[in-house]
Design a protein around this motif. Sequence first.
Motif, PDB file in Angstrom:
ATOM      1  N   TYR A  88      -1.584  -0.823   2.868  1.00 20.90           N
ATOM      2  CA  TYR A  88      -1.880   0.135   1.800  1.00 20.90           C
ATOM      3  C   TYR A  88      -3.188   0.880   2.107  1.00 20.90           C
ATOM      4  N   ARG A  89      -4.234   0.155   2.455  1.00 21.91           N
ATOM      5  CA  ARG A  89      -5.525   0.788   2.750  1.00 21.91           C
ATOM      6  C   ARG A  89      -5.416   1.713   3.956  1.00 21.91           C
TER       7      ARG A  89
ATOM      8  N   SER B 297      -2.832   3.314   4.909  1.00 28.59           N
ATOM      9  CA  SER B 297      -2.081   4.518   4.540  1.00 28.59           C
ATOM     10  C   SER B 297      -3.001   5.577   3.949  1.00 28.59           C
ATOM     11  N   ILE B 298      -4.136   5.135   3.461  1.00 27.31           N
ATOM     12  CA  ILE B 298      -5.120   6.067   2.900  1.00 27.31           C
ATOM     13  C   ILE B 298      -6.147   6.463   3.958  1.00 27.31           C
ATOM     14  N   THR B 299      -6.681   5.488   4.671  1.00 30.81           N
ATOM     15  CA  THR B 299      -7.783   5.760   5.602  1.00 30.81           C
ATOM     16  C   THR B 299      -7.332   6.372   6.924  1.00 30.81           C
TER      17      THR B 299
ATOM     18  N   TRP C 270      -7.620  13.321   4.246  1.00 26.78           N
ATOM     19  CA  TRP C 270      -6.983  13.958   3.089  1.00 26.78           C
ATOM     20  C   TRP C 270      -7.546  15.349   2.803  1.00 26.78           C
TER      21      TRP C 270
ATOM     22  N   TYR D 128      -6.483  12.720  -4.655  1.00 28.51           N
ATOM     23  CA  TYR D 128      -7.680  11.888  -4.554  1.00 28.51           C
ATOM     24  C   TYR D 128      -7.640  10.750  -5.576  1.00 28.51           C
TER      25      TYR D 128
ATOM     26  N   ASN E  21      -5.344   8.125  -4.268  1.00 33.02           N
ATOM     27  CA  ASN E  21      -5.992   7.359  -3.198  1.00 33.02           C
ATOM     28  C   ASN E  21      -7.022   6.373  -3.734  1.00 33.02           C
ATOM     29  N   ASN E  22      -7.592   6.666  -4.892  1.00 38.27           N
ATOM     30  CA  ASN E  22      -8.619   5.796  -5.480  1.00 38.27           C
ATOM     31  C   ASN E  22      -8.070   4.864  -6.551  1.00 38.27           C
TER      32      ASN E  22
ATOM     33  N   ARG F 270       3.835   4.576  -3.998  1.00 40.46           N
ATOM     34  CA  ARG F 270       2.829   5.531  -3.522  1.00 40.46           C
ATOM     35  C   ARG F 270       3.457   6.832  -3.041  1.00 40.46           C
TER      36      ARG F 270
ATOM     37  N   LEU G  60       3.262  10.603  -4.417  1.00 41.03           N
ATOM     38  CA  LEU G  60       2.748  11.666  -3.551  1.00 41.03           C
ATOM     39  C   LEU G  60       3.732  12.828  -3.488  1.00 41.03           C
TER      40      LEU G  60
END
Length: 152
Positions: free
Chosen positions: A27-28, A30-32, A36, A54, A57-58, A81, A85
């Motif tokens: 999961y992390r 997929s964001i980092t 973005w 954002y 993502n948070n 997620r 999105l």
Amino acid sequence: MKKLLLTAFFIGTFSLSYAQSDYYNDYRRSITDINWQTVVADLLLSTAQANQVYALNNRYRDYDSWNRVYVVDPGRWRGDRYSELERILGREKYIIFKKRYYRGQNPVIIYGRNKNDYKKYRKEQEKYYKEQRKYYKKQNKHRHHGHDGDWD
């Protein structure tokens, strides 16, 4: 006997928490793994869309907040997620997003590639396509039945 049961309990608990943390790490990532700000600029997102991305993502800043939601089914985060999105970006921009940032693959597969969820997802996908083919064959059969070869 008690020591054996206690040992089995600790091993089971540790392996479950380890599996959970693997999902959270996916999961992390997929964001980092994605810049973005570049996504927002490339897809020409509105300010409202950018703010929603954002915020998405948070949503889960730490493992505990994520785990409270996904403790029962940790693999569900991917579907949640990416459907969210897709809702934010819209269908067309989401397809462009997948092509640019995931080489056209579904992000659900990217972050579940080595897990049994990938097999489950593939089976569900195959079942869906089989049902779609049956549906379209049935529709075409009913649609053209009795038209003496006259296609709509």
